[in-house]
Design an enzyme around this catalytic site. Structure first.
Site, PDB file in Angstrom:
ATOM      1  N   TYR A 143       0.861  -1.188   0.000  1.00 29.49           N
ATOM      2  CA  TYR A 143       0.000   0.000   0.000  1.00 29.49           C
ATOM      3  C   TYR A 143       0.891   1.230   0.000  1.00 29.49           C
ATOM      4  O   TYR A 143       1.839   1.309   0.772  1.00 29.49           O
ATOM      5  CB  TYR A 143      -0.888  -0.004   1.241  1.00 29.49           C
ATOM      6  CG  TYR A 143      -1.777   1.226   1.378  1.00 29.49           C
ATOM      7  CD1 TYR A 143      -2.818   1.456   0.493  1.00 29.49           C
ATOM      8  CD2 TYR A 143      -1.566   2.146   2.404  1.00 29.49           C
ATOM      9  CE1 TYR A 143      -3.628   2.581   0.618  1.00 29.49           C
ATOM     10  CE2 TYR A 143      -2.377   3.267   2.542  1.00 29.49           C
ATOM     11  CZ  TYR A 143      -3.409   3.480   1.643  1.00 29.49           C
ATOM     12  OH  TYR A 143      -4.215   4.593   1.769  1.00 29.49           O
ATOM     13  N   ASP A 238       9.485   2.795  -0.547  1.00 33.74           N
ATOM     14  CA  ASP A 238       8.485   3.467   0.288  1.00 33.74           C
ATOM     15  C   ASP A 238       8.721   3.075   1.744  1.00 33.74           C
ATOM     16  O   ASP A 238       8.442   1.952   2.151  1.00 33.74           O
ATOM     17  CB  ASP A 238       7.082   3.071  -0.178  1.00 33.74           C
ATOM     18  CG  ASP A 238       5.976   3.750   0.632  1.00 33.74           C
ATOM     19  OD1 ASP A 238       6.288   4.458   1.607  1.00 33.74           O
ATOM     20  OD2 ASP A 238       4.794   3.550   0.278  1.00 33.74           O
ATOM     21  N   LYS A 270       4.589   9.005   8.734  1.00 26.61           N
ATOM     22  CA  LYS A 270       4.355   8.391  10.048  1.00 26.61           C
ATOM     23  C   LYS A 270       5.368   8.867  11.108  1.00 26.61           C
ATOM     24  O   LYS A 270       5.248   9.997  11.564  1.00 26.61           O
ATOM     25  CB  LYS A 270       4.269   6.875   9.889  1.00 26.61           C
ATOM     26  CG  LYS A 270       3.084   6.539   8.938  1.00 26.61           C
ATOM     27  CD  LYS A 270       2.592   5.121   8.941  1.00 26.61           C
ATOM     28  CE  LYS A 270       1.271   5.041   8.178  1.00 26.61           C
ATOM     29  NZ  LYS A 270       1.259   4.251   6.972  1.00 26.61           N
TER      30      LYS A 270
HETATM   31  C1  LIG Z   1       0.603   4.740   5.621  1.00 25.49           C
HETATM   32  C2  LIG Z   1       1.344   4.476   4.364  1.00 25.49           C
HETATM   33  C3  LIG Z   1       1.232   5.317   3.243  1.00 25.49           C
HETATM   34  C4  LIG Z   1       0.232   6.432   3.175  1.00 25.49           C
HETATM   35  O1  LIG Z   1       0.460   7.422   4.113  1.00 25.49           O
HETATM   36  P1  LIG Z   1      -0.753   8.431   4.491  1.00 25.49           P
HETATM   37  O2  LIG Z   1      -0.092   9.423   5.371  1.00 25.49           O
HETATM   38  O3  LIG Z   1      -1.789   7.590   5.168  1.00 25.49           O
HETATM   39  O4  LIG Z   1      -1.242   9.009   3.215  1.00 25.49           O
HETATM   40  C5  LIG Z   1       2.048   5.097   2.157  1.00 25.49           C
HETATM   41  N1  LIG Z   1       2.928   4.074   2.152  1.00 25.49           N
HETATM   42  C6  LIG Z   1       3.044   3.233   3.196  1.00 25.49           C
HETATM   43  C7  LIG Z   1       4.048   2.129   3.138  1.00 25.49           C
HETATM   44  C8  LIG Z   1       2.250   3.387   4.324  1.00 25.49           C
HETATM   45  O5  LIG Z   1       2.355   2.517   5.330  1.00 25.49           O
END
Ligand SMILES: *Cc1c(COP(=O)(O)O)cnc(C)c1O
Length: 438
Positions: A143, A238, A270
């Site tokens: 994701y 990511d 995060k």
């Molecule tokens: C949470 C997450 C996102 C998206 O971040 P948001 O701040 O919720 O838009 C993208 N990539 C990864 C791996 C994530 O865990």
């Protein structure tokens, strides 16, 4: 305890907000019941509006590395607040946070945005602008936020063509996306052999955490980086979830630092926002130099680099010492062992997997290597387990496909609360299995 006030708030919320929540998984659809409305949090604990306390194993889905309301982070934020909240002009905390990230990770330059979604969206735009190519490759079960081009599922059969993952995403938005099975080197090699000169980038979670925790097999990320390099595509790692969570440097620090390879672009979010909306993308300076205002690839944000968010992120990263990661590892190991023992004693098929300090419990036999494996989970057993934990004061992610997060504030009392709850929750899962499999 009946969550009377949560129920009342949820009814009001449902009238004015779709599903009563501002991000879908919070609605408890995967587990049933009423979401708890949280009034306050401190350290390892959440308190809901009915006054019930819970050990928090969600940590705001990852950001709360130090625990809630950490005194030094709160002091830094409180001090920053006295100077105003947003100027739309550059500030010192942005420079300091950028220096901290550049100092810890392989990125040479970084730009701030407000969410992980924006970070990945901007990274793939930049990759396309830099390479002059269009195709983006991702893995099923990874994701990257709700970016149209990345909300794509693998098409049926043997094709690697992507189909929109949700109504509202036009086929044209995913027509240039290809979706492959995670940890599958042959699929990567085959796709690059076919399309290599059209691929702008491959994006992957540095360790998959959004289908439960599925670590890259040894050497997989390095293989991806080398395959991209061989075809002139960019490797986008990511680390929105893993960055500063699994180690001081993120997953790259675990599996890359000694191996002599680096991602071309990385995304963060995060933990680096310290509980505020902040995220970032960064990488090679020749690639980042293509961004506006110096380069032609447009990207911008009204609240990007917000001084309160960057102050909180900076305080968090500065407090995230090696001792913090050692503590997370120890606490995580204790909880993982407790969960595995309880589920084994109750006869519930399960697998515990981790990547650094990030871990999750699958309600299926393992190993789980990819999304197909993850989908074999018994979600009814998880739902029963979840509610039994909740009743005993433990707040787990309300879905089976999520990582569990601990913090520096998870002390012996918090851990013991989790351990005490596990056996009864495992028995509840076993009973739910009899209902569906018996
Ligand atoms: C949470 C997450 C996102 C998206 O971040 P948001 O701040 O919720 O838009 C993208 N990539 C990864 C791996 C994530 O865990």
């Amino acid at each position: 305890m009946t969550p009377d006030r949560s129920e009342a708030l949820f009814a009001r919320a449902c009238a004015v907000t779709p599903g009563g929540v501002n991000s879908p998984v919070r609605a408890f659809h995967a587990v049933g019941g009423t979401p708890r409305f949280i009034r306050s949090a401190s350290g390892a604990w959440l308190t809901d509006v009915d006054g019930q306390a819970y050990v928090d194993l969600v940590g705001s889905w990852g950001p709360m590395l130090l625990g809630h309301a950490h005194p030094e982070v709160m002091a830094a934020v409180g001090d920053a607040l006295t100077r105003g909240t947003s100027y739309g002009a550059p500030t010192e905390p942005e420079v300091e946070l950028a220096e901290e990230i550049v100092g810890r990770t392989p990125v040479e330059q970084v730009r701030f945005v407000s969410s992980g979604t924006e970070a990945t969206m901007s990274a793939i735009r930049l990759a396309r602008g830099f390479t002059g190519r269009d195709v983006v490759v991702k893995f099923a079960g990874c994701y990257h936020g709700h970016v149209d081009a990345l909300l794509a599922s693998a098409g049926s059969g043997l094709t690697t063509f992507a189909v929109p993952g949700t109504p509202g995403v036009p086929e044209s938005a995913t027509a240039l996306t290809r979706v492959l099975p995670y940890n599958d080197r042959e699929a990567v090699t085959a796709l690059f052999a076919e399309l290599g000169d059209r691929i702008a980038c491959l994006i992957t979670e540095a360790a998959a955490g959004n289908m439960g925790v599925v670590p890259p097999e040894p050497g997989f990320n390095q293989f991806l980086a080398e395959t991209c390099a061989a075809h002139g595509a960019l490797f986008v790692s990511d680390e929105v979830m893993t960055g500063f969570r699994v180690s001081r440097q993120g997953q790259w620090g675990l599996d890359g630092a000694q191996e002599g390879w680096t991602p071309d672009l990385m995304t963060f979010g995060k933990v680096m926002g310290g509980g505020f909306p902040a995220a970032a993308f960064g990488g090679r300076s020749d690639v980042m130099g293509r961004l506006s205002p110096d380069g032609p690839v447009y990207q911008a944000g009204t609240l990007s680099g917000n001084p309160i968010a960057t102050t909180a992120g900076l305080a968090t990263l500065r407090l995230a010492t090696d001792d913090v990661y050692a503590h997370l590892r120890a606490v995580g190991d204790t909880i993982k062992d407790g969960a595995a023992t309880a589920l084994a004693d109750a006869g519930v098929p399960h697998t515990v997997q981790s990547a650094g300090t990030m871990f999750s419990v699958f309600f299926a036999e393992g190993p789980v290597r990819d999304f197909t494996d993850a989908q074999r989970q018994d979600t009814a057993a998880f739902a029963a387990f979840f509610h039994a934990m909740l009743d005993r004061g433990v707040y787990l992610p309300p879905a089976a496909y999520e990582a569990w997060f601990v913090s520096a504030a998870h002390d012996d009392r918090a851990v013991q609360t989790v351990l005490d709850a596990l056996p009864a929750a495992a028995r509840a899962a076993a009973t739910a299995r009899e209902g569906t499999h018996g």
